[in-house]
Design a protein around this motif. Structure first.
Motif, PDB file in Angstrom:
ATOM      1  N   MET A 195     -16.156 111.163  96.669  1.00 13.48           N
ATOM      2  CA  MET A 195     -14.738 111.135  96.336  1.00 13.48           C
ATOM      3  C   MET A 195     -14.488 111.813  94.990  1.00 13.48           C
ATOM      4  N   VAL A 238     -13.879 115.452  95.497  1.00 11.39           N
ATOM      5  CA  VAL A 238     -12.600 115.723  96.163  1.00 11.39           C
ATOM      6  C   VAL A 238     -11.456 115.536  95.164  1.00 11.39           C
ATOM      7  N   TRP A 239     -11.506 114.461  94.377  1.00 10.80           N
ATOM      8  CA  TRP A 239     -10.474 114.247  93.359  1.00 10.80           C
ATOM      9  C   TRP A 239     -10.518 115.341  92.298  1.00 10.80           C
ATOM     10  N   LEU A 272     -18.568 113.191 103.858  1.00 12.42           N
ATOM     11  CA  LEU A 272     -17.141 113.486 104.033  1.00 12.42           C
ATOM     12  C   LEU A 272     -16.614 112.945 105.355  1.00 12.42           C
ATOM     13  N   HIS A 278     -13.727 110.134 105.854  1.00 14.17           N
ATOM     14  CA  HIS A 278     -12.619 110.321 106.787  1.00 14.17           C
ATOM     15  C   HIS A 278     -12.493 109.112 107.717  1.00 14.17           C
ATOM     16  N   TRP A 282     -10.274 107.322 103.628  1.00 17.08           N
ATOM     17  CA  TRP A 282     -10.142 107.711 102.233  1.00 17.08           C
ATOM     18  C   TRP A 282      -9.767 109.169 102.072  1.00 17.08           C
ATOM     19  N   VAL A 283     -10.090 109.993 103.088  1.00 19.16           N
ATOM     20  CA  VAL A 283      -9.685 111.398 103.094  1.00 19.16           C
ATOM     21  C   VAL A 283      -9.063 111.726 104.446  1.00 19.16           C
ATOM     22  N   ARG A 323      -8.370 115.108 107.055  1.00 20.44           N
ATOM     23  CA  ARG A 323      -8.962 116.428 107.244  1.00 20.44           C
ATOM     24  C   ARG A 323      -8.117 117.239 108.213  1.00 20.44           C
ATOM     25  N   TYR A 365     -10.956 118.843 103.651  1.00 21.99           N
ATOM     26  CA  TYR A 365     -10.775 117.424 103.361  1.00 21.99           C
ATOM     27  C   TYR A 365      -9.903 117.258 102.121  1.00 21.99           C
ATOM     28  N   GLU A 366      -9.015 116.249 102.178  1.00 19.63           N
ATOM     29  CA  GLU A 366      -8.108 115.987 101.063  1.00 19.63           C
ATOM     30  C   GLU A 366      -8.021 114.482 100.847  1.00 19.63           C
ATOM     31  N   ALA A 367      -8.026 114.053  99.591  1.00 18.20           N
ATOM     32  CA  ALA A 367      -7.934 112.629  99.273  1.00 18.20           C
ATOM     33  C   ALA A 367      -6.604 112.066  99.762  1.00 18.20           C
TER      34      ALA A 367
END
Length: 138
Positions: free
Chosen positions: A1, A4-5, A35, A39, A43-44, A46, A55-57
């Motif tokens: 994470m 990603v952040w 990842l 997902h 938490w993310v 996609r 992938y995005e938070a």
């Protein structure tokens, strides 16, 4: 994470892999699995991009941290004691941040019941020499 952040935008497995490989050796499949697990846990999010995913938070790091703290606090059989113990572990800088956060959440303090708003003190002048704090008028 954290990665990603850090990127603060949708990222591919390859981008995260290359970022991590600057610090240590890691396999593409390991990053892909992590990842995918993030997902599955929600938490993310996609979105497919060709044969890969971006992938995005789902939430910010601050919101995630707050949820962890709330979960830990709610697990206590004595929440007040848990808060006292937690506050006791905080540095002065953290306590200042906590006070600032409480002011933001609570909004402006309401005026005390029955309190009368006093007009501002008069400015010193030649016509009102007592306004400069000298009660004798000199």
């Amino acid at each position: 994470m954290t990665r990603v952040w850090k990127w603060n935008r949708p990222v591919t497995v390859r981008e995260v892999l290359e970022d991590l490989q600057q610090e240590r050796s890691i396999a593409y499949t390991t990053v892909m699995t992590v990842l995918d697990n993030l997902h599955q846990k929600g938490w993310v999010r996609r979105e497919a991009e060709g044969r890969a995913y971006r992938y995005e938070a789902v939430s910010t790091r601050a919101a995630y941290s707050a949820a962890l703290m709330n979960d830990a606090w709610s697990q206590s059989d004595n929440p007040a004691a848990a808060l006292v113990a937690f506050f006791g572990m905080m540095s002065e800088e953290q306590r200042v941040a906590l006070r600032d956060a409480m002011r933001i959440v609570q909004g402006p303090e309401p005026q005390a019941a029955g309190a009368v708003e006093r007009p501002p003190a008069p400015e010193p002048s030649d016509e009102n020499p007592a306004a400069d704090g000298d009660a004798s008028g000199r």
